[in-house]
Design a protein around this motif. Structure first.
Motif, short mmCIF file in Angstrom:
data_model
loop_
_atom_site.label_atom_id
_atom_site.label_comp_id
_atom_site.label_asym_id
_atom_site.label_seq_id
_atom_site.Cartn_x
_atom_site.Cartn_y
_atom_site.Cartn_z
N ASP A 1 0.87 -1.17 0.00
CA ASP A 1 0.00 0.00 0.00
C ASP A 1 0.91 1.22 0.00
N VAL A 2 0.75 2.14 -0.96
CA VAL A 2 1.72 3.22 -1.16
C VAL A 2 1.04 4.58 -1.15
N GLU A 3 1.66 5.53 -0.45
CA GLU A 3 1.32 6.94 -0.60
C GLU A 3 2.60 7.68 -0.90
N THR A 4 2.48 8.82 -1.59
CA THR A 4 3.66 9.59 -1.96
C THR A 4 3.52 11.03 -1.49
N ALA A 5 4.66 11.66 -1.29
CA ALA A 5 4.69 13.08 -0.92
C ALA A 5 5.87 13.73 -1.64
N GLY A 6 5.64 14.96 -2.13
CA GLY A 6 6.68 15.65 -2.87
C GLY A 6 7.50 16.62 -2.04
N ASP A 7 7.15 16.75 -0.75
CA ASP A 7 7.92 17.64 0.12
C ASP A 7 7.78 17.16 1.56
N GLY A 8 8.61 17.74 2.44
CA GLY A 8 8.67 17.28 3.81
C GLY A 8 7.41 17.53 4.61
N ARG A 9 6.81 18.69 4.43
CA ARG A 9 5.61 19.02 5.20
C ARG A 9 4.44 18.10 4.84
N SER A 10 4.31 17.81 3.55
CA SER A 10 3.25 16.88 3.13
C SER A 10 3.48 15.49 3.72
N ALA A 11 4.75 15.09 3.76
CA ALA A 11 5.08 13.78 4.33
C ALA A 11 4.69 13.72 5.81
N LEU A 12 5.03 14.77 6.56
CA LEU A 12 4.71 14.79 7.99
C LEU A 12 3.20 14.81 8.22
N GLN A 13 2.47 15.48 7.33
CA GLN A 13 1.01 15.50 7.45
C GLN A 13 0.43 14.11 7.24
N ILE A 14 0.93 13.39 6.24
CA ILE A 14 0.47 12.03 5.99
C ILE A 14 0.76 11.14 7.20
N LEU B 1 12.83 8.02 2.00
CA LEU B 1 12.97 9.47 2.20
C LEU B 1 14.13 10.05 1.41
N ASP B 2 13.82 11.00 0.53
CA ASP B 2 14.84 11.79 -0.15
C ASP B 2 15.35 12.87 0.80
N LEU B 3 16.62 13.23 0.69
CA LEU B 3 17.16 14.29 1.54
C LEU B 3 16.97 15.67 0.93
N GLY B 4 17.01 15.77 -0.40
CA GLY B 4 16.95 17.08 -1.05
C GLY B 4 15.54 17.51 -1.36
N LEU B 5 14.76 17.80 -0.32
CA LEU B 5 13.37 18.20 -0.50
C LEU B 5 13.27 19.72 -0.62
N PRO B 6 12.21 20.23 -1.25
CA PRO B 6 12.15 21.67 -1.54
C PRO B 6 11.81 22.55 -0.34
N ASP B 7 11.27 21.98 0.73
CA ASP B 7 10.93 22.81 1.89
C ASP B 7 11.79 22.42 3.08
N ASP C 1 14.51 20.03 4.75
CA ASP C 1 15.53 19.06 4.37
C ASP C 1 15.14 17.68 4.91
N GLY C 2 15.50 16.66 4.16
CA GLY C 2 15.15 15.31 4.59
C GLY C 2 15.66 14.96 5.97
N VAL C 3 16.83 15.46 6.34
CA VAL C 3 17.35 15.21 7.68
C VAL C 3 16.46 15.86 8.73
N ALA C 4 15.91 17.04 8.42
CA ALA C 4 15.00 17.70 9.36
C ALA C 4 13.73 16.88 9.54
N VAL C 5 13.23 16.30 8.44
CA VAL C 5 12.06 15.41 8.54
C VAL C 5 12.39 14.22 9.42
N LEU C 6 13.56 13.65 9.22
CA LEU C 6 14.00 12.49 9.99
C LEU C 6 14.08 12.83 11.48
N LYS C 7 14.65 13.99 11.79
CA LYS C 7 14.74 14.41 13.19
C LYS C 7 13.37 14.51 13.83
N ARG C 8 12.41 15.09 13.09
CA ARG C 8 11.06 15.22 13.65
C ARG C 8 10.42 13.86 13.89
N LEU C 9 10.63 12.94 12.96
CA LEU C 9 10.08 11.60 13.13
C LEU C 9 10.63 10.92 14.37
#
Length: 224
Positions: free
Chosen positions: A27-40, A51-57, A59-67
């Motif tokens: 089962d797959v969902e996709t997100a094109g930026d970090g904020r959308s990913a966190l919302q999902i 997780l890609d690191l080079g996101l437009p809003d 950074d992927g490492v910032a998303v990882l830290k929040r997770l």
């Protein structure tokens, strides 16, 4: 069904990942930026994140830290950054694996499967039996003494999280994050209410539970 969240700012890569993962039963969902990913993730916790690191809003490492503040969901980094410093930083922040672009699809899928196995996802006891109770977590079917028992979607989500860690303690905050999202990490009354409902439906004596055990002030565990 294993739920995969793929996060990348390249639509072609997301399309390729979606096609290949769905073809293999994910089962797959996709997100094109970090904020959308966190919302999902707030709405539904995936079994693994690509997780890609080079996101437009963010950074992927910032998303990882929040997770990593509230979940240990497996994260496989998929990035064009080849420098060892980038890999070390991502792994130090809690990534489970690191794959560089361009990538081989079969290798990436093997890394994803390995990350899920290490987390207990593929080995989780999807069919749980205790006394006259049988829970098919994957199919969301429950019976007690052969009779069907109806659990709500939220009750099933709680059962699923506990089943993945069968026999081990799941802390209150982690369970709240997994089921309701990070905004609810102090709403322990939710857990008391829903665990009481689950016990009434499944325990022989809800006042003396033997399956859904409370560690007072700490968390819960599923014991079979």
């Amino acid at each position: 069904m294993t739920f995969v969240l793929a996060v990348d700012d390249d639509p072609a890569i997301l399309r390729t990942l979606s096609i290949n993962l769905r073809a293999r039963g994910y089962d797959v969902e996709t997100a094109g930026d970090g904020r959308s990913a966190l919302q999902i993730i707030d709405e539904r916790m995936p079994d693994v994140v690509i997780l890609d690191l080079g996101l437009p809003d963010l950074d992927g490492v910032a998303v990882l830290k929040r997770l990593r503040v509230y979940t240990q969901v497996p994260v496989v980094v998929l990035s064009a950054r080849h420098e060892s410093d980038d890999k070390v930083e991502a792994l130090d922040e809690g990534a489970d694996d690191y794959v560089t672009k361009p990538f081989d699809m079969e290798e990436l899928l093997a890394r994803v499967r390995a990350a899920i196995r290490r987390s207990g996802g593929d080995d989780a006891p999807w069919v749980v039996e205790s006394g006259d109770v049988r829970l098919d977590v994957r199919e969301r079917q429950a019976t007690r003494a052969g009779a069907d028992v109806r659990l709500t979607p939220t009750e099933w989500h709680i059962v699923e999280v506990l089943a993945r860690r069968e026999g081990r303690l799941v802390r209150q905050g982690e369970l709240l994050h997994e089921v309701w999202g990070p905004a609810y990490d102090r709403e322990t009354n939710y857990l008391r209410v829903y665990l009481a409902q689950i016990r009434r439906k499944l325990e022989q004596d809800p006042s003396r539970p033997t399956m859904f055990i409370t560690d007072p002030g700490i968390g819960y565990r599923l014991v079979v």
